[in-house]
Write an enzyme that holds these catalytic residues in place. Structure first.
Site, mmCIF file in Angstrom:
data_model
loop_
_atom_site.group_PDB
_atom_site.id
_atom_site.type_symbol
_atom_site.label_atom_id
_atom_site.label_comp_id
_atom_site.label_asym_id
_atom_site.label_seq_id
_atom_site.Cartn_x
_atom_site.Cartn_y
_atom_site.Cartn_z
ATOM 1 C CB SER A 90 -0.942 0.015 1.200
ATOM 2 O OG SER A 90 -2.040 -0.819 0.948
ATOM 3 C CE LYS B 235 -3.785 0.698 -1.139
ATOM 4 N NZ LYS B 235 -4.529 0.223 0.048
ATOM 5 C CE1 TYR C 205 -4.832 -1.300 -4.261
ATOM 6 C CE2 TYR C 205 -5.465 -3.613 -4.300
ATOM 7 C CZ TYR C 205 -5.110 -2.482 -3.598
ATOM 8 O OH TYR C 205 -5.033 -2.520 -2.222
ATOM 9 C CE1 TYR D 138 -5.017 1.615 4.265
ATOM 10 C CE2 TYR D 138 -3.221 0.570 5.451
ATOM 11 C CZ TYR D 138 -3.783 1.007 4.277
ATOM 12 O OH TYR D 138 -3.112 0.838 3.130
ATOM 13 C CB VAL E 258 -0.101 -5.911 4.209
ATOM 14 C CG1 VAL E 258 -1.327 -5.221 4.775
ATOM 15 C CG2 VAL E 258 -0.255 -6.213 2.739
HETATM 16 O O1 DON Z 1 -5.157 -4.975 -1.296
HETATM 17 C C1 DON Z 1 -4.456 -5.689 -0.591
HETATM 18 O O2 DON Z 1 -4.941 -6.498 0.141
HETATM 19 C C2 DON Z 1 -2.949 -5.550 -0.618
HETATM 20 N N1 DON Z 1 -2.444 -5.877 -1.865
HETATM 21 C C3 DON Z 1 -2.472 -4.181 -0.237
HETATM 22 C C4 DON Z 1 -2.954 -3.815 1.096
HETATM 23 C C5 DON Z 1 -2.050 -3.036 1.945
HETATM 24 O O3 DON Z 1 -0.838 -3.006 1.917
HETATM 25 C C6 DON Z 1 -2.816 -2.352 2.954
HETATM 26 N N2 DON Z 1 -2.013 -2.008 4.023
HETATM 27 N N3 DON Z 1 -1.597 -1.810 4.959
#
Ligand code: DON
Length: 308
Positions: A69, A72, A192, A244, A262
């Site tokens: 993320s 983003k 994405y 978040y 993540v």
């Molecule tokens: O959309 C998802 O589940 C992951 N590819 C990215 C999410 C992410 O890194 C959110 N973060 N903290």
């Protein structure tokens, strides 16, 4: 102590020495994407770059990881640059207070995501970039230019995202139903999933984030990437929405614009001073790096560098 005379290398070495004995003692590696579940939690890296080009790094700062993320921030930057204020016709700017992959608010808020950093918002940003052209090439081109290295997507992680991204598919289809997306949801999700699968190391991320501590100017050549106002707004969104439903806790404990992923990375900005990146793969229940957050707390306590 004035930032100009801080021994950043010594500070990062000390933080690394404090964090390493804690590796493996808290948090869990993301398990919902198989390619991430295999990453060892016994890793920690930290790196920074000052506005005047001084760099420092410690630990596993040269090991590539999945930026997830954190991507983003860079897609938002591309979208703000090309669309300006019209971007906000389809995306909000408020913290969600919900997990990053939540579907709940989209129903009551008629398909308009709360902000560009929850998954729904980032998917809506990816849609806008796709309408403009070759979004994947644009993202890689921006990151490569910002950090001075050729940046690539890890195809195994991208495939793993696509194989397991059922909630993201739900978000994209839901938004398509409301008219928030221009493009076919499968094409938007391809952008994405690939942006999440970009691999970078801590030093590359710290360099790439450099425009956010320089009023939008490119970290190497100083050319305007986005305007000063736009850079301030990206930083504001990072502070309020970048971690978040833990954004309040990050502001309370750290007080810097931050963006997590993540994969265990967290990038942070000290406006007019420096950009930094910490990485350790084990996550807390909110999806933020457990030891990465602790390392940022140690950095702020040691340097006094915070926006508050
Ligand atoms: O959309 C998802 O589940 C992951 N590819 C990215 C999410 C992410 O890194 C959110 N973060 N903290």
């Amino acid at each position: 102590m004035l930032p100009e005379i801080m021994d950043f290398q010594g500070i990062l070495d000390d933080i690394n020495a404090q964090i390493r004995p804690l590796l493996g003692t808290g948090g869990r590696v993301a398990s919902y994407i198989p390619a991430l579940a295999r990453v060892s939690p016994h890793q920690f890296g930290i790196a920074l770059r000052t506005c005047d080009g001084q760099e420092a790094a410690a630990g596993d700062s040269a090991t590539p990881f999945s930026i997830q993320s954190m991507s983003k921030v860079f897609t938002l930057t591309l979208a703000i640059r090309s669309l300006g204020e019209t971007l906000w016709h389809r995306i909000g700017r408020e913290p969600s207070g919900s997990p990053f992959n939540s579907l709940v608010q989209l129903e009551t808020e008629r398909g308009i995501p709360r902000n560009p950093f929850i998954n729904a918002g980032a998917i809506a940003v990816a849609d806008r970039l796709l309408t403009q052209g070759d979004a994947k090439a644009e993202i890689l081109g921006l990151l490569s230019s910002l950090c001075g290295d050729s940046i690539r997507i890890d195809p195994e992680v991208a495939q793993s995202e696509a194989d397991t991204g059922f909630r993201n598919a739900a978000l994209a289809n839901f938004m398509k139903g409301f008219g928030t997306l221009d493009n076919d949801p499968s094409h938007v999700l391809d952008v994405y999933f690939n942006q999440c699968a970009i691999a970078m190391n801590c030093l590359q991320v710290a360099r790439a984030a450099g425009y956010l501590c320089r009023d939008g100017a490119h970290p190497y050549d100083g050319s305007p990437l986005i305007s000063e106002t736009q850079a301030r707004r990206v930083n504001a969104l990072m502070l309020t929405c970048g971690t978040y439903d833990a954004a309040g806790e990050f502001a309370f404990r750290i007080g810097l614009p931050c963006k997590s992923g993540v994969g265990g990375g967290i990038m942070a900005v000290v406006p007019d001073r420096l950009s930094l990146c910490v990485w350790s793969p084990a996550l807390d229940p909110t999806g933020n790096s457990h030891l990465g957050r602790l390392a940022l707390e140690l950095f702020v306590a040691r340097t006094g560098l915070s926006v508050f």
